[in-house]
Design a protein around this motif. Structure first.
Motif, PDB file in Angstrom:
ATOM      1  N   LYS A  73      -5.119 -11.988   5.034  1.00 16.33           N
ATOM      2  CA  LYS A  73      -6.336 -10.974   4.611  1.00 16.33           C
ATOM      3  C   LYS A  73      -6.157  -8.994   4.722  1.00 16.33           C
ATOM      4  N   SER A  74      -5.941  -8.999   5.637  1.00 16.11           N
ATOM      5  CA  SER A  74      -6.053  -7.601   6.458  1.00 16.11           C
ATOM      6  C   SER A  74      -4.991  -6.349   5.621  1.00 16.11           C
ATOM      7  N   ILE A  75      -4.608  -7.405   5.483  1.00 12.84           N
ATOM      8  CA  ILE A  75      -3.728  -6.316   3.902  1.00 12.84           C
ATOM      9  C   ILE A  75      -3.688  -6.900   3.026  1.00 12.84           C
ATOM     10  N   SER A  76      -3.970  -7.426   1.992  1.00  7.46           N
ATOM     11  CA  SER A  76      -4.581  -7.876   0.627  1.00  7.46           C
ATOM     12  C   SER A  76      -5.820  -6.236   0.777  1.00  7.46           C
ATOM     13  N   ALA A  77      -7.087  -6.440   1.759  1.00 11.21           N
ATOM     14  CA  ALA A  77      -7.753  -5.080   2.037  1.00 11.21           C
ATOM     15  C   ALA A  77      -7.791  -4.196   1.667  1.00 11.21           C
ATOM     16  N   PHE A  78      -6.310  -3.730   2.490  1.00 15.98           N
ATOM     17  CA  PHE A  78      -5.832  -2.290   2.123  1.00 15.98           C
ATOM     18  C   PHE A  78      -4.868  -2.237   1.382  1.00 15.98           C
ATOM     19  N   ILE A  79      -4.325  -3.457   0.412  1.00 12.75           N
ATOM     20  CA  ILE A  79      -4.083  -3.062  -0.612  1.00 12.75           C
ATOM     21  C   ILE A  79      -5.412  -3.052  -1.425  1.00 12.75           C
ATOM     22  N   THR A  80      -7.012  -3.651  -1.786  1.00 14.70           N
ATOM     23  CA  THR A  80      -6.883  -3.680  -2.312  1.00 14.70           C
ATOM     24  C   THR A  80      -8.414  -1.966  -2.137  1.00 14.70           C
ATOM     25  N   ASN A  81      -8.422  -1.108  -0.924  1.00 20.45           N
ATOM     26  CA  ASN A  81      -8.354   0.044  -1.155  1.00 20.45           C
ATOM     27  C   ASN A  81      -7.772   1.401  -2.216  1.00 20.45           C
ATOM     28  N   LEU A  82      -6.763   1.009  -2.694  1.00 20.08           N
ATOM     29  CA  LEU A  82      -5.522   2.149  -2.869  1.00 20.08           C
ATOM     30  C   LEU A  82      -6.052   3.367  -3.672  1.00 20.08           C
ATOM     31  N   GLU A  83      -7.274   2.416  -4.391  1.00 24.84           N
ATOM     32  CA  GLU A  83      -7.824   3.251  -5.870  1.00 24.84           C
ATOM     33  C   GLU A  83      -8.878   4.495  -4.938  1.00 24.84           C
ATOM     34  N   GLN A  84      -9.516   3.521  -3.629  1.00 21.15           N
ATOM     35  CA  GLN A  84     -10.194   4.425  -3.072  1.00 21.15           C
ATOM     36  C   GLN A  84     -10.141   5.975  -2.048  1.00 21.15           C
ATOM     37  N   ILE A  85      -9.238   5.153  -1.176  1.00 24.87           N
ATOM     38  CA  ILE A  85      -8.654   5.768   0.109  1.00 24.87           C
ATOM     39  C   ILE A  85      -6.962   6.461  -0.187  1.00 24.87           C
ATOM     40  N   ASP A  86      -6.304   7.233  -0.069  1.00 26.24           N
ATOM     41  CA  ASP A  86      -5.204   7.918  -0.076  1.00 26.24           C
ATOM     42  C   ASP A  86      -4.156   6.495   0.766  1.00 26.24           C
ATOM     43  N   SER A  87      -2.725   6.769   0.157  1.00 23.03           N
ATOM     44  CA  SER A  87      -1.826   4.811   1.354  1.00 23.03           C
ATOM     45  C   SER A  87      -1.537   5.903   2.714  1.00 23.03           C
ATOM     46  N   LEU A  88      -1.291   6.946   2.611  1.00 27.52           N
ATOM     47  CA  LEU A  88      -1.330   7.460   3.892  1.00 27.52           C
ATOM     48  C   LEU A  88      -1.937   7.511   5.102  1.00 27.52           C
ATOM     49  N   THR A  89      -3.227   7.529   4.281  1.00 27.98           N
ATOM     50  CA  THR A  89      -4.648   7.128   5.472  1.00 27.98           C
ATOM     51  C   THR A  89      -4.378   5.412   5.881  1.00 27.98           C
ATOM     52  N   LEU A  90      -4.341   5.070   4.740  1.00 32.06           N
ATOM     53  CA  LEU A  90      -5.032   3.604   5.070  1.00 32.06           C
ATOM     54  C   LEU A  90      -3.270   2.662   5.909  1.00 32.06           C
ATOM     55  N   PHE A  91      -2.082   3.370   5.694  1.00 33.17           N
ATOM     56  CA  PHE A  91      -1.374   2.907   6.406  1.00 33.17           C
ATOM     57  C   PHE A  91      -1.242   3.178   8.380  1.00 33.17           C
ATOM     58  N   LYS A  92      -2.507   4.351   8.136  1.00 36.74           N
ATOM     59  CA  LYS A  92      -2.311   5.094   9.308  1.00 36.74           C
ATOM     60  C   LYS A  92      -3.235   3.288  10.235  1.00 36.74           C
ATOM     61  N   ASN A  93      -4.002   3.524   9.263  1.00 38.85           N
ATOM     62  CA  ASN A  93      -5.432   2.454   9.981  1.00 38.85           C
ATOM     63  C   ASN A  93      -4.557   1.265   9.909  1.00 38.85           C
ATOM     64  N   TYR A  94      -4.411   0.949   8.613  1.00 37.40           N
ATOM     65  CA  TYR A  94      -3.477  -0.535   9.035  1.00 37.40           C
ATOM     66  C   TYR A  94      -2.398  -0.521  10.561  1.00 37.40           C
ATOM     67  N   VAL A  95      -1.721   0.306  10.853  1.00 38.39           N
ATOM     68  CA  VAL A  95      -1.464   0.701  11.947  1.00 38.39           C
ATOM     69  C   VAL A  95      -2.092  -0.089  13.638  1.00 38.39           C
ATOM     70  N   TYR A  96      -3.189   0.625  13.090  1.00 35.69           N
ATOM     71  CA  TYR A  96      -3.876   0.567  14.106  1.00 35.69           C
ATOM     72  C   TYR A  96      -4.557  -0.898  14.140  1.00 35.69           C
ATOM     73  N   GLU A 191       0.495   6.941  17.750  1.00 37.74           N
ATOM     74  CA  GLU A 191       0.473   8.176  16.110  1.00 37.74           C
ATOM     75  C   GLU A 191       2.041   8.605  16.430  1.00 37.74           C
ATOM     76  N   SER A 192       3.056   8.712  17.464  1.00 36.20           N
ATOM     77  CA  SER A 192       4.915   9.205  17.232  1.00 36.20           C
ATOM     78  C   SER A 192       5.671   7.561  16.262  1.00 36.20           C
ATOM     79  N   ALA A 193       4.978   7.159  16.170  1.00 35.71           N
ATOM     80  CA  ALA A 193       5.894   6.363  15.500  1.00 35.71           C
ATOM     81  C   ALA A 193       4.758   6.282  13.809  1.00 35.71           C
ATOM     82  N   ILE A 194       3.700   6.226  14.157  1.00 34.91           N
ATOM     83  CA  ILE A 194       3.781   6.687  12.355  1.00 34.91           C
ATOM     84  C   ILE A 194       3.969   7.812  11.906  1.00 34.91           C
ATOM     85  N   THR A 195       4.537   9.381  12.788  1.00 32.00           N
ATOM     86  CA  THR A 195       4.471  10.581  11.834  1.00 32.00           C
ATOM     87  C   THR A 195       6.407  10.060  11.911  1.00 32.00           C
ATOM     88  N   LEU A 196       6.871   9.576  12.492  1.00 30.71           N
ATOM     89  CA  LEU A 196       8.400   9.047  12.630  1.00 30.71           C
ATOM     90  C   LEU A 196       8.801   8.664  11.482  1.00 30.71           C
TER      91      LEU A 196
END
Length: 206
Positions: A73-96, A191-196
């Motif tokens: 459900k969490s992943i699906s919610a992030f994918i659904t928001n791709l049109e509103q929020i950029d992918s990098l921000t969504l990926f960072k949010n998903y990590v947390y 944060e380091s993992a996201i950067t790498l």
């Protein structure tokens, strides 16, 4: 905690049992969870849980399955928001979000990826299917993140999905196992993992 006898209808008993078992697991761990204790918590006969779960392993599988459903459900919610929020921000949010899930539901997380279930001989087919669905959904999103130049395109989505998930899982294990208890340390690691993970494809190896 008082029992939840009045909170379910007949058709909802399986879900009520799973929710109560998840709470008992959080309170007493795997060894402290029993079908008898579960029946007492829900307020049903001692035999009632066996109408929905043939044994304790089946019950644990149901708890783990609910965990995968929450992650899906969490992943699906992030994918659904791709049109509103950029992918990098969504990926960072998903990590947390992933780390937070593991922290808040550590006992369930242990079941989802631990030996208590996966070393057993009688894993339920529904759990196997839900765990596969969860990883397939993750790989599908990884493919999108590769197309959006967030993750590396050097390797196919499956390999990148395996590597990124292993990184997240490793951090969660450090947290759950008590190796890193300071939240700020884990946040810095994240944060380091996201950067790498997101900058690897910008590195040129001569």
């Amino acid at each position: 905690m008082k029992n939840i006898k009045a909170t379910y209808h007949h058709g909802d008993l399986k879900q009520s049992l799973t929710l109560a078992a998840t709470q008992l697991l959080k309170e007493d761990g795997v060894n402290g969870l029993s079908m008898r204790k579960l029946a007492d918590r829900v307020g049903v006969s001692r035999t009632a849980p066996y109408h929905h779960f043939k044994d304790k392993t089946a019950l644990l599988c149901s708890i783990a399955e609910q965990g995968f459903l929450l992650q899906n459900k969490s992943i699906s919610a992030f994918i659904t928001n791709l049109e509103q929020i950029d992918s990098l921000t969504l990926f960072k949010n998903y990590v947390y979000t992933y780390i937070q899930f593991a922290e808040e539901h550590s006992e369930t997380y242990d079941l989802m990826f631990g030996r208590d279930i996966w070393k057993a001989d009688n894993i339920t087919e529904s759990l196997k299917q839900e765990s596969k669905n969860s990883f397939k959904l993750w790989v599908q999103w990884v493919e999108i993140l590769q197309k959006d130049q967030v993750l590396s395109k050097i390797d196919p989505p499956l390999r990148v999905g395996q590597a990124t998930w292993a990184t997240l899982h490793g951090m969660c294990r450090l947290l759950i196992d008590g190796i890193y208890l300071e939240k700020q340390d884990l946040e810095a690691m994240a944060e380091s993992a996201i950067t790498l993970l997101t900058q690897k494809h910008h590195i040129n190896v001569s």
